[in-house]
Design an enzyme around this catalytic site. Structure first.
Site, short mmCIF file in Angstrom:
data_model
loop_
_atom_site.label_atom_id
_atom_site.label_comp_id
_atom_site.label_asym_id
_atom_site.label_seq_id
_atom_site.Cartn_x
_atom_site.Cartn_y
_atom_site.Cartn_z
N ARG A 192 8.52 0.99 18.11
CA ARG A 192 9.63 1.50 18.91
C ARG A 192 9.13 1.83 20.32
O ARG A 192 9.88 1.83 21.27
CB ARG A 192 10.22 2.77 18.29
CG ARG A 192 10.93 2.51 16.98
CD ARG A 192 11.56 3.79 16.48
NE ARG A 192 12.61 4.23 17.39
CZ ARG A 192 13.12 5.46 17.36
NH1 ARG A 192 12.67 6.36 16.51
NH2 ARG A 192 14.08 5.79 18.19
N TRP A 202 0.84 -1.20 0.00
CA TRP A 202 0.00 0.00 0.00
C TRP A 202 0.87 1.25 0.00
O TRP A 202 0.58 2.24 -0.66
CB TRP A 202 -0.85 -0.01 1.27
CG TRP A 202 -2.16 0.68 1.20
CD1 TRP A 202 -2.40 1.95 0.75
CD2 TRP A 202 -3.43 0.17 1.62
NE1 TRP A 202 -3.72 2.26 0.88
CE2 TRP A 202 -4.38 1.18 1.42
CE3 TRP A 202 -3.85 -1.04 2.17
CZ2 TRP A 202 -5.73 1.02 1.74
CZ3 TRP A 202 -5.18 -1.19 2.48
CH2 TRP A 202 -6.11 -0.18 2.26
N HIS A 229 3.68 12.39 0.38
CA HIS A 229 3.94 13.82 0.40
C HIS A 229 2.75 14.55 -0.23
O HIS A 229 1.63 14.10 -0.11
CB HIS A 229 5.27 14.16 -0.30
CG HIS A 229 5.41 13.56 -1.66
ND1 HIS A 229 4.86 14.10 -2.78
CD2 HIS A 229 6.04 12.44 -2.07
CE1 HIS A 229 5.16 13.36 -3.81
NE2 HIS A 229 5.88 12.34 -3.42
N GLU A 265 1.69 5.90 10.92
CA GLU A 265 1.59 4.48 11.28
C GLU A 265 2.00 4.25 12.73
O GLU A 265 2.87 4.96 13.26
CB GLU A 265 2.53 3.72 10.34
CG GLU A 265 2.46 2.24 10.43
CD GLU A 265 3.29 1.58 9.31
OE1 GLU A 265 3.41 2.15 8.21
OE2 GLU A 265 3.82 0.50 9.57
N ARG A 279 -5.19 -2.40 -7.36
CA ARG A 279 -5.24 -3.44 -6.33
C ARG A 279 -6.55 -4.23 -6.31
O ARG A 279 -6.67 -5.18 -5.52
CB ARG A 279 -4.94 -2.84 -4.96
CG ARG A 279 -3.54 -2.24 -4.89
CD ARG A 279 -2.45 -3.25 -5.18
NE ARG A 279 -1.12 -2.62 -5.21
CZ ARG A 279 0.02 -3.27 -5.21
NH1 ARG A 279 0.06 -4.60 -5.20
NH2 ARG A 279 1.17 -2.62 -5.26
C1 LIG Z 1 0.47 -6.44 -9.39
C2 LIG Z 1 1.56 -5.53 -8.91
C3 LIG Z 1 2.86 -6.03 -8.76
C4 LIG Z 1 3.88 -5.18 -8.32
N1 LIG Z 1 5.14 -5.68 -8.17
C5 LIG Z 1 6.14 -4.87 -7.72
C6 LIG Z 1 7.47 -5.35 -7.53
O1 LIG Z 1 7.75 -6.52 -7.77
N2 LIG Z 1 8.41 -4.50 -7.06
C7 LIG Z 1 8.13 -3.18 -6.80
O2 LIG Z 1 9.02 -2.43 -6.41
N3 LIG Z 1 6.89 -2.70 -6.98
C8 LIG Z 1 5.90 -3.50 -7.42
N4 LIG Z 1 4.63 -2.99 -7.58
C9 LIG Z 1 4.38 -1.59 -7.19
C10 LIG Z 1 4.38 -0.66 -8.43
O3 LIG Z 1 5.63 -0.64 -9.06
C11 LIG Z 1 4.01 0.77 -7.98
O4 LIG Z 1 5.03 1.29 -7.13
C12 LIG Z 1 2.71 0.82 -7.19
O5 LIG Z 1 1.75 0.08 -7.90
C13 LIG Z 1 2.26 2.27 -7.01
O6 LIG Z 1 1.83 2.79 -8.23
P1 LIG Z 1 2.29 4.22 -8.73
O7 LIG Z 1 3.77 4.33 -8.72
O8 LIG Z 1 1.57 4.47 -10.01
O9 LIG Z 1 1.64 5.12 -7.55
P2 LIG Z 1 2.03 6.58 -7.05
O10 LIG Z 1 3.43 6.62 -6.56
O11 LIG Z 1 0.98 6.97 -6.07
O12 LIG Z 1 1.95 7.45 -8.35
C14 LIG Z 1 0.71 7.76 -8.95
C15 LIG Z 1 0.95 8.28 -10.35
O13 LIG Z 1 1.57 9.55 -10.27
C16 LIG Z 1 2.51 9.69 -11.34
N5 LIG Z 1 3.85 9.86 -10.78
C17 LIG Z 1 4.29 9.45 -9.57
N6 LIG Z 1 5.56 9.82 -9.37
C18 LIG Z 1 5.93 10.46 -10.49
C19 LIG Z 1 7.13 11.07 -10.90
N7 LIG Z 1 8.22 11.09 -10.13
N8 LIG Z 1 7.18 11.64 -12.13
C20 LIG Z 1 6.11 11.64 -12.93
N9 LIG Z 1 4.93 11.09 -12.61
C21 LIG Z 1 4.84 10.50 -11.41
C22 LIG Z 1 2.41 8.42 -12.18
O14 LIG Z 1 1.49 8.63 -13.21
C23 LIG Z 1 1.86 7.41 -11.22
O15 LIG Z 1 1.16 6.36 -11.83
C24 LIG Z 1 3.60 -3.81 -8.03
C25 LIG Z 1 2.30 -3.33 -8.21
C26 LIG Z 1 1.28 -4.17 -8.63
C27 LIG Z 1 -0.11 -3.60 -8.77
#
Ligand SMILES: Cc1cc2nc3c(=O)[nH]c(=O)nc-3n(C[C@H](O)[C@H](O)[C@H](O)COP(=O)(O)OP(=O)(O)OC[C@H]3O[C@@H](n4cnc5c(N)ncnc54)[C@H](O)[C@@H]3O)c2cc1C
Length: 229
Positions: free
Chosen positions: A99, A79, A88, A95, A195
């Site tokens: 500790r 999550w 941020h 959470e 999810r």
């Molecule tokens: C089925 C599944 C398997 C997964 N397996 C793994 C794994 O093996 N290892 C692992 O590390 N993670 C894994 N993840 C996590 C995945 O890589 C993402 O970190 C997680 O799903 C959060 O999504 P997000 O990064 O889009 O979300 P957020 O960080 O909330 O970002 C939301 C959106 O904001 C935009 N955004 C965020 N940051 C930036 C930025 N810096 N620049 C530009 N745009 C931005 C993007 O459009 C992004 O989609 C998995 C996720 C799923 C659903």
């Protein structure tokens, strides 16, 4: 509607607070034309559809929702990857901390029928449930393992070891943690879109379903357009 939904053996999602409604989305968009709706009309519903379809996402960031979640650490770990919805900007995550904590540790323990086999055609995820007779063994093993960890944890505390190190003895992946997650409607829907999918771990899918029920109740039109694919 109840403001708490029970998930897994001991977990829950509790709705703490909601700011806004579908109308907040509409009015955030209508301000461009110096207009405001007092009640949601069919025109407003169409506007929400249009915003979602065209990817005009900022109006969906004017509504907020706050949850308390109690889930195993493996679920919290997944999550927490929603940086935009957790870390941020205007969203927040706070959470419980072992500790300082005095609360007794609690652990997720799948019942005999809840153990799943490795998937057939994929490196990650899970497949069909395993035989209950086998599952019984693993539930028993897990119970013993946790008990052993708790004995060592308590021994360390009694011997004067600080809580922040004594916790090394607690089996962490299944240990329940509690956190507050305050997030925009857009962020929560992004979380749900990933999810609720079949490739997400089953345990986090169950939490996502609980979150979805709250979102549908408070944002019926927006959730239909941006949360449920
Ligand atoms: C089925 C599944 C398997 C997964 N397996 C793994 C794994 O093996 N290892 C692992 O590390 N993670 C894994 N993840 C996590 C995945 O890589 C993402 O970190 C997680 O799903 C959060 O999504 P997000 O990064 O889009 O979300 P957020 O960080 O909330 O970002 C939301 C959106 O904001 C935009 N955004 C965020 N940051 C930036 C930025 N810096 N620049 C530009 N745009 C931005 C993007 O459009 C992004 O989609 C998995 C996720 C799923 C659903």
């Amino acid at each position: 509607m109840e403001n708490i939904k029970h998930v897994l053996d001991k977990g829950y999602v509790r709705l703490v607070d909601v700011m806004g409604s579908d109308l907040s989305v509409v009015n955030a968009a209508r301000v461009s034309y110096d207009k405001e709706s007092k009640e949601l009309t069919d025109r407003d519903r169409k506007l929400i559809k249009f915003l979602a379809r065209e990817g005009h996402t900022s109006p969906f960031r004017h509504a907020f929702i706050q949850f308390e979640i109690y889930a195993p650490l493996m679920v919290a770990r997944q999550w927490w990857k929603y940086i935009v919805g957790s870390d941020h900007t205007m969203d927040a995550w706070n959470e419980s901390s072992r500790r300082y904590i005095t609360e007794d540790p609690a652990f997720y323990i799948p019942s005999a029928e809840q153990w799943r086999a490795a998937p057939m055609n994929s490196k990650q995820g899970s497949g069909e449930p395993i035989a209950t007779s086998k599952g019984e063994k693993f539930t028993y093993f897990l119970n013993n393992y946790i008990e052993q960890g708790e004995i060592l944890y308590n021994q360390a505390l009694e011997a004067g070891v600080c809580a922040e190190q004594a916790r090394l003895f607690l089996p962490a992946y299944g240990m329940y943690v509690r956190w507050y997650w305050s997030t925009s409607l857009q962020s929560v829907c992004h979380f749900l879109n990933q999810r609720l999918e079949h490739d997400a771990q089953k345990e986090i899918q169950e939490y996502a379903n609980a979150v979805l029920e709250f979102i549908k109740e408070h944002f019926p039109v927006s959730s239909e357009e941006i949360c449920v694919k």
